[in-house]
Scaffold this motif. Structure first.
Motif, short mmCIF file in Angstrom:
data_model
loop_
_atom_site.label_atom_id
_atom_site.label_comp_id
_atom_site.label_asym_id
_atom_site.label_seq_id
_atom_site.Cartn_x
_atom_site.Cartn_y
_atom_site.Cartn_z
N THR A 20 0.98 -1.32 0.06
CA THR A 20 0.00 0.11 -0.03
C THR A 20 1.00 1.21 -0.06
N GLU A 21 1.87 1.20 0.76
CA GLU A 21 2.66 2.34 0.90
C GLU A 21 3.57 2.41 -0.48
N MET A 22 4.08 1.30 -0.87
CA MET A 22 4.73 1.33 -2.41
C MET A 22 3.95 2.34 -3.32
N TYR A 23 2.53 1.78 -3.53
CA TYR A 23 1.46 2.53 -4.34
C TYR A 23 1.36 3.90 -4.19
N LYS A 27 2.71 6.78 -6.68
CA LYS A 27 1.84 7.93 -7.22
C LYS A 27 2.44 9.51 -6.93
N LYS A 28 3.20 9.46 -5.99
CA LYS A 28 3.93 10.90 -5.78
C LYS A 28 5.06 11.15 -6.62
N MET A 33 11.78 6.53 -1.99
CA MET A 33 11.06 5.79 -1.01
C MET A 33 10.55 4.71 -1.58
N PHE A 34 10.02 4.68 -2.89
CA PHE A 34 9.49 3.44 -3.53
C PHE A 34 10.37 2.26 -3.33
N GLN A 40 12.37 -3.39 1.37
CA GLN A 40 11.48 -3.88 2.35
C GLN A 40 10.51 -5.30 1.95
N ARG A 41 9.89 -5.04 0.89
CA ARG A 41 8.75 -5.94 0.69
C ARG A 41 9.48 -7.50 0.17
N LEU A 42 10.67 -7.20 -0.75
CA LEU A 42 11.16 -8.18 -0.84
C LEU A 42 12.08 -9.07 0.14
N GLU A 43 12.23 -8.50 1.25
CA GLU A 43 12.69 -8.99 2.55
C GLU A 43 11.62 -9.95 3.00
#
Length: 111
Positions: A20-23, A27-28, A33-34, A40-43
């Motif tokens: 959710t934060e990646m999205y 968008k910004k 940060m993405f 982090q998500r890969l971990e």
């Protein structure tokens, strides 16, 4: 197995939050940060694979969470592709001006 399901649930919920934060950040156009969130998500994905839990995602709660993650992944992929294409085009424009500058200098030296 109960403990494994509880751990899988925690990891999947974190995975959803990070997605959710990646999205939000793509968008910004906050690519730094993405990419941080992507790491982090890969971990989290590695941890889920190491946990080797094959039951949580078959539960109703697991399926509901995955149903929320999948559309976000599609949106993230589309925005990432758009970002890559626009930056590739920008890069090509920059390099085309460099080529013009070099050829102009080259012709001036011959005259």
């Amino acid at each position: 197995m109960e403990n494994s399901d509880a751990r899988a649930e925690v990891l999947w919920k974190k995975f959803y939050i990070v997605t959710t934060e990646m999205y939000r950040f793509i968008k910004k156009n906050d690519t730094d940060m993405f990419i941080n969130l992507l790491t982090q998500r890969l971990e989290l994905q590695k941890q889920l694979e190491q946990l080797n839990n094959k039951t949580y995602h078959k539960t109703e709660a697991g399926r509901a969470l995955i149903r929320q993650i999948n559309p976000l992944n599609v949106k993230i992929r589309a925005l990432a592709q758009s970002w890559l294409i626009s930056h590739r085009n920008l890069n090509n424009k920059v390099h085309s001006y460099e080529a013009m500058t070099y050829s102009g200098n080259f012709f001036n030296k011959k005259m």
